[in-house]
Design an enzyme around this catalytic site. Structure first.
Site, PDB file in Angstrom:
ATOM      1  N   GLY C  53       0.451  -1.495   0.528  1.00  0.00           N
ATOM      2  CA  GLY C  53      -0.018   0.422  -0.353  1.00  0.00           C
ATOM      3  C   GLY C  53       0.479   1.295  -0.311  1.00  0.00           C
ATOM      4  O   GLY C  53       1.902   0.744   0.283  1.00  0.00           O
ATOM      5  N   SER C  54       0.006   2.550  -0.656  1.00  0.00           N
ATOM      6  CA  SER C  54       1.075   3.042  -0.595  1.00  0.00           C
ATOM      7  C   SER C  54       0.877   4.169   0.827  1.00  0.00           C
ATOM      8  O   SER C  54      -0.001   3.476   1.901  1.00  0.00           O
ATOM      9  CB  SER C  54       0.387   4.444  -1.638  1.00  0.00           C
ATOM     10  OG  SER C  54       0.981   3.939  -3.022  1.00  0.00           O
ATOM     11  N   HIS C  56       4.207   4.804   3.299  1.00  0.00           N
ATOM     12  CA  HIS C  56       4.902   4.641   3.983  1.00  0.00           C
ATOM     13  C   HIS C  56       6.657   4.929   2.952  1.00  0.00           C
ATOM     14  O   HIS C  56       7.339   4.031   3.212  1.00  0.00           O
ATOM     15  CB  HIS C  56       4.782   2.822   3.885  1.00  0.00           C
ATOM     16  CG  HIS C  56       3.813   2.364   3.667  1.00  0.00           C
ATOM     17  ND1 HIS C  56       3.678   2.656   5.652  1.00  0.00           N
ATOM     18  CD2 HIS C  56       2.711   1.301   2.889  1.00  0.00           C
ATOM     19  CE1 HIS C  56       1.996   1.426   5.439  1.00  0.00           C
ATOM     20  NE2 HIS C  56       1.944   0.779   4.396  1.00  0.00           N
ATOM     21  N   ASP C 109      -1.523  -8.139   1.199  1.00  0.00           N
ATOM     22  CA  ASP C 109      -0.487  -7.844   0.016  1.00  0.00           C
ATOM     23  C   ASP C 109       0.332  -9.895  -0.256  1.00  0.00           C
ATOM     24  O   ASP C 109       0.813  -9.692  -0.895  1.00  0.00           O
ATOM     25  CB  ASP C 109       1.037  -7.726   1.281  1.00  0.00           C
ATOM     26  CG  ASP C 109       0.726  -6.731   1.197  1.00  0.00           C
ATOM     27  OD1 ASP C 109      -0.303  -6.094   2.339  1.00  0.00           O
ATOM     28  OD2 ASP C 109       0.985  -5.790   0.413  1.00  0.00           O
ATOM     29  N   HIS C 218       0.198   1.370   9.141  1.00  0.00           N
ATOM     30  CA  HIS C 218      -0.969   0.848   9.036  1.00  0.00           C
ATOM     31  C   HIS C 218      -2.325   1.940   9.214  1.00  0.00           C
ATOM     32  O   HIS C 218      -3.482   1.887   8.740  1.00  0.00           O
ATOM     33  CB  HIS C 218      -2.110  -0.032   8.359  1.00  0.00           C
ATOM     34  CG  HIS C 218      -1.379  -0.672   7.041  1.00  0.00           C
ATOM     35  ND1 HIS C 218       0.129  -1.844   7.695  1.00  0.00           N
ATOM     36  CD2 HIS C 218      -1.309  -0.645   5.712  1.00  0.00           C
ATOM     37  CE1 HIS C 218       0.624  -2.658   6.569  1.00  0.00           C
ATOM     38  NE2 HIS C 218      -0.196  -1.626   5.057  1.00  0.00           N
TER      39      HIS C 218
END
Ligand SMILES: Nc1ncnc2c1ncn2[C@@H]1O[C@H](COP(=O)(O)OP(=O)(O)O)[C@@H](O)[C@H]1O
Ligand SMILES: Nc1ncnc2c1ncn2[C@@H]1O[C@H](COP(=O)(O)OP(=O)(O)O)[C@@H](O)[C@H]1O
Ligand SMILES: [Mg+2]
Ligand SMILES: [Mg+2]
Ligand SMILES: [Mg+2]
Ligand SMILES: [Mg+2]
Lengths: 330, 199, 330, 199
Positions: C53-54, C56, C109, C218
């Site tokens: 996911g974006s 990070h 993921d 997250h």
């Protein structure tokens, strides 16, 4: 207070201890608050010393190393360092070729560096100075302390540092630094205020859904408050204000800088808009740097700095640099 | 005549006042500055206390010169060099006498305040410490109490002013409506002087 | 909402456009969301592909380049990418020597990378996988999705990337990556929640004066909430939890990582405490990295990752790396 | 018998429901997840709508297989592969018939839900979408309304559960007291099915 600290009084000393542990390539004098390249003084080379209040990291300590600063003097948070630090730094790095002080234009920084220059010269060290004053948000210099030094500091330290690394004499290093400042303009925007350790709460009150235009880097409010704008609108506003003052005729280096708490994801998105505006205005971007470089503790927001460059300045920009905060080449 | 102990008492009372008012000074420095004036002053005067303890200067002039030098070496910011210069130059003007008259002190303070004006390039009305210091030294001809009141009133009178020097000047018109932190700390120093003079 | 964005829907695409503009050394496919080394595929070399996911950043896109990743697949904010991206990335970087997928252990993921591996293998690309699961805050793996992948991702990508750059075969690159994960443990602390663009407000409510221990990356709350602690207390807690699980017998690499909104000044101060505790526990620190590397949007907080290394792993760590987010050597 | 149009309507009604409830799904995903379930589902079903428009699949099975593939290609996260597998496997089980009976659909959904359980390794009681899906397909033997109610009740029944799969499991006991976002979106999908079946 949501800070990762012990007590406000030791914040700077604690950070210097942590920096020393992470960077064996630096000599960190925690007691006297001076960060020096471990290989200084460099025989035959001009040295660069900068400094200012803490809270803008990686500026300046993170820019000490080959190709950039020889030493940095961190003051208390948002408080210029004292002359003793600067004199000590100058003495530690001077090889006999002289020392360039890079000074951001704030009353405190100017007064303390001026005192330090006098004292260092008394000790036989040749001192030159470059004043950084790139912030176009401060418009009327007659009735203010003059334009603030912000993002352009990175360009001044990088270009003058590269010149020094190549062995240029003091006068030339000073000229390169001065030119970098003259070729640069910045504008900053806050989406939130920051909290200093001493105060423990936001330095000003910014309701969510509002932003401050024309902020500096010390948590001070800007010149104008507005309703929240999109990244595209902010980019248009900031770039246009900068271009109006700079009126570049050559390609530019672009620094899209985060104030500390704005995620890199957002900064990259903002950069896309900055580039779009620049292209629309017919400005060629030679290089772009996106990230947190000249920060304001945990402030959310950004600044845009443009530096128009000739071939030689571009060459100095591309020259190798090896510091904690900026690193490329070699 | 005022002896060395008088000047040590002045610095001690000033230091206590700065400690007591530190949070307020930082608070005043928030809307129009960078929220550090209180901690700057506190750090400086704590160091002054330690230096006077350690070096035990034995003339009024030496007390103030050491205090000024200590502020310059420990405060930083705009206030460090300015207050440092104020005390150092005042101390220098007092010379090496073991005791000084109130008139000598007044003249010396005049010299100190002039040095501040010269170093910082500010004048009364610019919304700086000078708005408290200048009326205070002028009123010293009358009495220490008059000086205290003049400094206090000068500090209060900075509220409606638009800043033209220091950080607050960046705000332009938005600096109006706030009391200057430096003028406020100056009023504390003058009040401390009046207090020890009255004792 | 105090975000520097246009609309939540375009945040990732906007960021990729901005990244493309800032990094000519990367090929950024904005439409298909793949970031690739411009010089890929590298003949005779194993390729590394990661993603997640974006939110990070700099992970993973900022770790694409010589000595680290060959390509990265950014998903939506906090949402794993889709198999199509991974297959496209693998096809773009495979030189015939195979591709290592570096996968953080989250249900999303894992499922998406598994599907991608099947599809890529159908296309004749040899795929190996390393699962990163270093977060000691997730204790009972029998009753959870297993330990999360957090800070160790950087060590896995760096060490395996260095091995690939040297020309090691797929099996060896995979073994290096797996070993890096096995030698690493992390623990994270939040001083504030973060805000996702989709939600626009903090993902959980954390009153000031409280902190969350054992957070992931997250924006999820941790396992425990406590009254605010000092940097020293937090360092002691985090390091001890990590050491208890890792029980290192060799020197460690230390990553003192910021979650996004914690100033570098505070991170360095926190590092001083981390080092103090490690020294006190008899652990030798071989290298230390301090900064924002594996972040959680605008969350305030930090994480500590330790990776115990042998001579060979240390050599791979020191090997040159040239990416947007991590750079040294050559 | 249910024709291709029925399945297109199902997807359309499901998409409308997801759009309507997106903010709530994200809200549910905040305290025990990562605050993206609503936008994930919205992105996925918007893409499903576009794909069905563009490719115009002409059997019930083809509609669901395309919908499932589209979810896999556009959603990401845990829910993308899981919901994608649910629809793809259900569609595959429907084969190539132009019309299917309610019994065939029930069996196919069984196969789809089994595939989800296998892929994700979860079982009812783990506080996941299976807590809505499993009782729903079981109740399909009775009626579509019964399935809708079973899904809805299954979603509500996740509140007191401690999560053992997915992100919520990291919270341990702190996951108790919150409704699972995936079970909630599953209830929406089953309610959409009941709605088009009743029309
Ligand atoms: N040029 C100047 N001349 C006189 N006083 C000044 C000048 N600039 C600033 N000051 C005084 O200094 C005060 C601020 O001090 P301080 O907050 O300690 O330093 P800084 O502004 O560097 O943070 C102001 O309130 C003002 O009274
Ligand atoms: N292993 C699993 N099996 C079944 N459903 C799962 C599993 N893991 C997660 N889920 C479901 O997925 C939902 C979360 O979906 P979403 O938020 O879109 O993905 P992510 O957790 O990757 O952010 C959970 O509420 C749960 O119902
Ligand atoms: Mg200051
Ligand atoms: Mg100040
Ligand atoms: Mg997610
Ligand atoms: Mg989620």
């Amino acid at each position: 207070m949501r800070m990762l600290i012990n007590v406000p009084e030791t914040v700077v000393a604690d950070a210097l201890r942590g920096m020393a542990a992470a960077h064996p390539e630096l000599t960190v004098d925690v007691e006297n608050r001076v960060v020096v390249r471990a290989d200084a003084p460099m025989a035959g080379k001009v040295a660069l010393v900068s400094g200012g209040g803490s809270g803008h990291e990686p500026l300046h300590g993170g820019f000490v190393g080959p190709g950039m600063l020889s030493a940095a003097c961190p003051g208390e948070v948002f408080t210029s360092p004292v002359p003793d630090q600067m004199v000590r730094a100058a003495a530690a790095v001077d090889s006999g070729e002289g020392v360039l002080f890079v000074v951001k234009n704030y009353t405190g920084d100017v007064l303390n560096f001026d005192m330090a220059a006098e004292l260092a010269e008394d000790e036989g060290i040749q001192i030159a100075k470059v004043l950084v004053n790139d912030d176009v948000a401060v418009t009327d210099s007659l009735y203010t302390a003059g334009r603030r030094g912000t993002g352009a500091t990175l360009f001044v330290e990088k270009l003058a540092g590269a010149a020094a690394e190549e062995g240029a004499p003091l006068q030339r290093v000073e000229a390169v630094g001065r030119q970098a400042n003259e070729c640069s303009r910045s504008f900053g925007i806050a989406l939130s205020a920051c909290s200093t350790p001493a105060k423990g709460s936001p330095t000003f009150d910014l309701p969510s859904g509002q932003l401050e235009l024309g902020i500096g880097i010390h948590g001070e409010p800007g010149r104008e408050r507005r309703a929240m704008m999109t990244a595209r609108e902010i980019a248009e506003y900031a770039v246009d204000v900068v271009l109006e003052d700079l009126r570049p005729t050559r390609p530019v280096l672009a620094l899209v800088n985060g104030m500390g708490a704005t995620p890199l994801l957002e900064l990259y998105g903002f950069n896309a808009e900055v580039q779009r505006v620049l292209t629309g205005r017919g400005v060629t971007v030679a290089r772009t740097l996106v990230g947190n470089y000249v920060t304001s503790l945990d402030m959310a927001g950004c600044s845009v700095t443009l530096c128009q460059v000739d071939e030689e300045q571009l060459r100095l920009w591309d020259a190798p640099v090896q510091t904690a905060g900026l690193r490329w080449g070699r | 005549m005022r002896d060395t102990a008088f000047f040590r008492r002045w610095m001690a009372v000033a230091s206590a006042a700065v400690n007591r008012e530190a949070a307020r000074l930082t608070e005043l420095d928030s809307p129009i500055g960078d929220a550090d004036h209180g901690s700057n002053m506190q750090r400086g005067f704590t160091a002054v206390g330690a230096a006077l303890e350690k070096d035990a200067p034995d003339t009024p002039g030496a007390v103030l010169v050491l205090a000024g030098r200590t502020l310059i070496s420990t405060v930083g910011g705009a206030s460090g060099p300015l207050y440092g210069t104020l005390l150092r130059r005042t101390g220098k003007a007092l010379g090496e006498a073991a005791e000084v008259s109130d008139e000598q002190l007044r003249d010396a303070l005049h010299a100190g305040v002039d040095a501040v004006a010269q170093l910082g390039g500010a004048a009364p009305g610019d919304k700086t410490m000078l708005d408290a210091l200048v009326p205070a030294v002028d009123a010293l001809g009358t009495s220490y109490e008059a000086a205290r009141d003049a400094a206090e009133n000068g500090a209060l009178a900075t509220v409606p002013l638009q800043a033209r020097k220091g950080r607050a000047s960046y705000l332009g018109e938005r600096s109006i409506g706030h009391q200057d932190p430096g003028a406020t700390s100056s009023a504390l120093l003058i009040a401390a002087l009046a207090e020890v003079a009255a004792a």
